[in-house]
Design an enzyme around this catalytic site. Structure first.
Site, short mmCIF file in Angstrom:
data_model
loop_
_atom_site.label_atom_id
_atom_site.label_comp_id
_atom_site.label_asym_id
_atom_site.label_seq_id
_atom_site.Cartn_x
_atom_site.Cartn_y
_atom_site.Cartn_z
N SER A 1 56.35 15.60 -57.08
CA SER A 1 57.54 16.55 -57.83
C SER A 1 58.88 16.88 -56.81
CB SER A 1 57.16 17.66 -58.55
OG SER A 1 56.74 18.55 -57.70
N HIS B 1 56.55 24.26 -47.46
CA HIS B 1 55.34 24.76 -47.69
C HIS B 1 55.35 26.07 -48.63
CE1 HIS B 1 51.56 26.33 -46.57
NE2 HIS B 1 51.97 27.71 -46.40
N LYS C 1 44.12 7.34 -36.13
CA LYS C 1 45.40 8.18 -36.34
C LYS C 1 46.46 7.43 -35.71
CE LYS C 1 45.34 12.64 -37.17
NZ LYS C 1 45.81 13.29 -38.20
N MET D 1 49.38 14.81 -47.27
CA MET D 1 48.35 15.54 -47.15
C MET D 1 47.47 15.41 -45.86
SD MET D 1 48.39 18.09 -49.32
CE MET D 1 47.14 18.84 -49.21
N ARG D 2 48.12 14.50 -44.71
CA ARG D 2 47.36 14.34 -43.69
C ARG D 2 47.99 15.22 -42.33
NH1 ARG D 2 42.93 11.97 -44.28
NH2 ARG D 2 42.98 11.35 -42.25
N ASN E 1 59.24 20.11 -43.43
CA ASN E 1 57.95 20.28 -44.22
C ASN E 1 58.60 21.57 -45.32
OD1 ASN E 1 55.52 19.91 -45.32
ND2 ASN E 1 54.89 21.91 -44.45
N ASP F 1 51.81 24.18 -40.42
CA ASP F 1 52.61 25.00 -41.13
C ASP F 1 53.59 26.03 -40.09
OD1 ASP F 1 52.22 23.87 -43.56
OD2 ASP F 1 50.46 25.17 -43.73
N LEU G 1 49.46 15.73 -38.84
CA LEU G 1 50.18 14.70 -38.03
C LEU G 1 49.69 15.32 -36.59
CD1 LEU G 1 53.27 14.93 -40.06
CD2 LEU G 1 51.57 12.90 -39.78
C1 GRF Z 1 54.03 21.44 -53.04
O1 GRF Z 1 53.60 22.56 -53.40
C2 GRF Z 1 54.47 21.49 -51.61
O2 GRF Z 1 55.23 22.82 -51.36
C3 GRF Z 1 53.33 21.34 -50.90
O3 GRF Z 1 52.63 20.51 -51.46
C4 GRF Z 1 53.10 20.44 -52.94
C5 GRF Z 1 53.61 19.06 -53.16
O4 GRF Z 1 53.68 18.82 -54.62
N1 GRF Z 1 53.38 20.91 -49.31
P1 GRF Z 1 54.64 17.43 -55.08
O5 GRF Z 1 53.68 16.17 -54.87
O6 GRF Z 1 55.75 17.64 -54.45
O7 GRF Z 1 54.86 17.72 -56.84
#
Ligand code: GRF
Length: 224
Positions: free
Chosen positions: A23, A119, A75, A100-101, A117, A155, A103
């Site tokens: 999204s 967060h 990796k 979700m990996r 990024n 983060d 780095l």
């Molecule tokens: C978001 O909440 C972002 O802040 C986090 O992962 C989520 C990703 O959501 N890092 P989307 O795939 O962009 O919908």
């Protein structure tokens, strides 16, 4: 370091890394569709072949590649493949959007100050996962989201922009997360715009903005 806006047709070329629904990728693509937005999405990469975000990108005619991390020996091989793809596409700024990996320091250093990024918390509060429940458990009155340059510690890194979202007394992790996500979709394009306009300079641990934006003096929660 400020990024110089270069490349055809004069817009900063973004590479967006995703693992899922995408999204935030959609928010960046929507922003980039405006003629006056100073960046364009040049490539979308996912470490998951079934990430919904890949279809969003393809639907918009944006090159989108799945590079499943499991297909690589280790990796370094995976990250080198991503870097090759990004560089082949002329990417100037890499945007993590639900990637979700973790780095490696190699990747983070290679893309230093060219890697951001988003967060879902007001960093440095609540790095890591489950940020919305942890914010509720801590009883904070403001939660929100942060766009930051990436450093090796999870983060962390110079903060480009943040959006504060008031916590309501009856919030659940789901209701709070939905409002934060709406804020993310505003914040990520704003942060990319500031970088693409050359208005962000990294000085030590801080990202310094030139040409300050007008801001409200104070936000109270609860309001009285
Ligand atoms: C978001 O909440 C972002 O802040 C986090 O992962 C989520 C990703 O959501 N890092 P989307 O795939 O962009 O919908």
């Amino acid at each position: 370091m400020a990024l110089v806006n270069s490349g055809t047709p004069g817009k900063l070329k973004l590479g967006v890394l995703i693992s899922g629904r995408g999204s935030n990728l959609q928010a960046l693509m929507n922003a980039a569709a405006a003629p006056d937005f100073p960046a364009t999405v040049a490539l979308v990469l996912s470490n998951k072949a079934d990430a919904a975000g890949l279809e969003r990108a393809r639907g918009a005619g944006i090159p989108a590649l799945a590079l499943p991390h499991k297909d690589y020996a280790d990796k370094p091989a995976f990250e080198q493949a991503m870097t090759r793809a990004l560089e082949d596409a002329g990417v100037q700024l890499v945007c993590l959007a639900g990637f979700m990996r973790l780095l490696s320091p190699w990747f983070v250093d290679h893309w230093r100050d060219r890697l951001i990024n988003i967060h879902p918390s007001l960093l440095p509060a609540f790095p890591g996962i489950d940020t919305h429940q942890r914010a509720l458990d801590a009883g904070v009155r403001f939660h929100g989201c942060t766009v930051h340059y990436v450093r090796s510690e999870v983060d962390s890194g110079p903060i480009v922009a943040q959006a504060a979202v008031p916590v309501q007394a009856d919030d659940t992790a789901d209701t709070l997360s939905a409002r934060v996500l709406t804020a993310e979709h505003e914040l990520y394009p704003l942060a990319v715009r500031l970088i693409a306009e050359g208005r962000v300079t990294v000085e030590g641990n801080r990202a310094v903005l030139s040409g300050p934006l007008p801001l409200p003096a104070i936000a109270l929660n609860p309001t009285v």
